[in-house]
Design an enzyme around this catalytic site. Structure first.
Site, PDB file in Angstrom:
ATOM      1  N   ARG A  22      10.748  -3.081  -5.116  1.00  0.00           N
ATOM      2  CA  ARG A  22      10.373  -2.418  -3.886  1.00  0.00           C
ATOM      3  C   ARG A  22      11.279  -2.923  -2.783  1.00  0.00           C
ATOM      4  O   ARG A  22      11.339  -4.126  -2.534  1.00  0.00           O
ATOM      5  CB  ARG A  22       8.917  -2.801  -3.620  1.00  0.00           C
ATOM      6  CG  ARG A  22       8.245  -2.023  -2.577  1.00  0.00           C
ATOM      7  CD  ARG A  22       6.790  -2.371  -2.610  1.00  0.00           C
ATOM      8  NE  ARG A  22       6.515  -3.654  -1.972  1.00  0.00           N
ATOM      9  CZ  ARG A  22       5.387  -3.939  -1.357  1.00  0.00           C
ATOM     10  NH1 ARG A  22       4.416  -3.047  -1.330  1.00  0.00           N
ATOM     11  NH2 ARG A  22       5.197  -5.093  -0.802  1.00  0.00           N
ATOM     12  N   THR A  55      11.999  -0.633   3.459  1.00  0.00           N
ATOM     13  CA  THR A  55      11.441   0.733   3.383  1.00  0.00           C
ATOM     14  C   THR A  55      10.178   0.787   2.526  1.00  0.00           C
ATOM     15  O   THR A  55       9.425   1.751   2.595  1.00  0.00           O
ATOM     16  CB  THR A  55      12.464   1.695   2.749  1.00  0.00           C
ATOM     17  OG1 THR A  55      12.680   1.260   1.392  1.00  0.00           O
ATOM     18  CG2 THR A  55      13.784   1.695   3.488  1.00  0.00           C
ATOM     19  N   ASP A  95       3.007 -12.564  -3.354  1.00  0.00           N
ATOM     20  CA  ASP A  95       4.056 -11.862  -4.094  1.00  0.00           C
ATOM     21  C   ASP A  95       4.063 -12.381  -5.534  1.00  0.00           C
ATOM     22  O   ASP A  95       4.462 -13.522  -5.798  1.00  0.00           O
ATOM     23  CB  ASP A  95       5.418 -12.124  -3.426  1.00  0.00           C
ATOM     24  CG  ASP A  95       6.498 -11.243  -4.011  1.00  0.00           C
ATOM     25  OD1 ASP A  95       6.669 -11.261  -5.249  1.00  0.00           O
ATOM     26  OD2 ASP A  95       7.166 -10.525  -3.250  1.00  0.00           O
ATOM     27  N   ASP A 101       7.488 -13.534  -7.074  1.00  0.00           N
ATOM     28  CA  ASP A 101       7.963 -14.782  -6.467  1.00  0.00           C
ATOM     29  C   ASP A 101       7.150 -15.978  -6.959  1.00  0.00           C
ATOM     30  O   ASP A 101       7.705 -17.050  -7.238  1.00  0.00           O
ATOM     31  CB  ASP A 101       7.885 -14.696  -4.937  1.00  0.00           C
ATOM     32  CG  ASP A 101       9.034 -13.869  -4.360  1.00  0.00           C
ATOM     33  OD1 ASP A 101       9.961 -13.527  -5.126  1.00  0.00           O
ATOM     34  OD2 ASP A 101       8.992 -13.562  -3.153  1.00  0.00           O
TER      35      ASP A 101
END
Ligand code: PRP
Ligand code: URA
Length: 208
Positions: A103, A107, A199, A202
């Site tokens: 992703r 945006t 995340d 991550d």
């Protein structure tokens, strides 16, 4: 919501709590994500096609079943990979295809960068895997690819879903079955799920 299955088993919810906790370190995060994926496999395969067979016990003949379709797991890279070993514990013979989608941080739109699927994927029981369903952009991109390969019935296994993501997937593909351990409250301004777990990629790979 139709075709949304929230798995509420306490063993699973306790593991989800470990994953949500910001103090959970990488090794425990990896281990727990894998374990939770194994537990969820039990539910997601509830309607897997089977054939009825006869089997001889040491005492007499009885009836039993065998799975009659190959299974293909399709993790969305990167975070989906963190669930694959756990699923393979229960489905050791499954094939694994890979879809690379990330992703864009600004945006929030999906960017596709890799695709490798088994030749006969459309004849198999397909499970698309990604722990996070946020805006739904990544899942939609992956589902689009799989549908183009002729796959009719598609199961999507995630861990934490946002209502926005579930709506986006089901507006376009109402037949896709979404299995999740939690339907969270909402997305924040950066497209992160609240309360979520941060995340996932991550935290899995130490790139935060
Ligand atoms: C995360 C996650 C999903 C996606 C969900 O991946 O694993 O693939 O975000 O967000 P969406 O529903 O808004 O598309 P990310 O893009 O961070 O890539 P990564 O796994 O490589 O870190
Ligand atoms: N991707 C993640 O890994 N976490 C979120 O909360 C949203 C998207």
């Amino acid at each position: 919501m139709n075709n949304l299955f929230i798995i509420e088993h306490p063993l699973l919810q306790a593991k989800l709590t470990v994953l949500r906790d910001k103090r959970t370190k990488r090794q425990e995060f990896r281990q727990t994500l894998s374990e939770i994926a194994m537990l969820m496999t039990y539910d997601i395969t509830r309607n897997i096609p089977v054939s009825h067979i006869k089997v001889e016990t040491p005492l007499e003949e009885t009836s039993g079943i065998v799975l009659n379709k190959d299974v293909t797991l399709v993790p969305i890279l990167r975070a989906g990979l963190g669930m694959i070993d756990g699923i393979l514990e229960l489905l050791p013979d499954a094939r694994v295809g890979h879809v690379g989608v990330y992703r864009d941080k600004k945006t929030l739109l999906p960017v596709e960068y890799y695709l490798k699927l088994p030749e006969n994927v459309k004849e198999t029981f397909v499970i698309l895997v990604d722990p996070m369903l946020a805006t739904g952009g990544s899942a939609l991109a992956a589902i689009e690819i799989l549908k183009q390969k002729g796959i009719k019935e598609l199961n999507f296994l995630c861990l934490v879903a946002a209502p926005e993501g579930v709506r986006a997937v089901h507006e376009k593909f109402p037949d896709v079955k979404i299995f999740t351990a939690a339907l969270d409250r909402q997305l924040n301004d950066h497209g992160y799920i609240l309360p979520g777990l941060g995340d996932a990629g991550d935290r899995l790979y130490g790139t935060e």
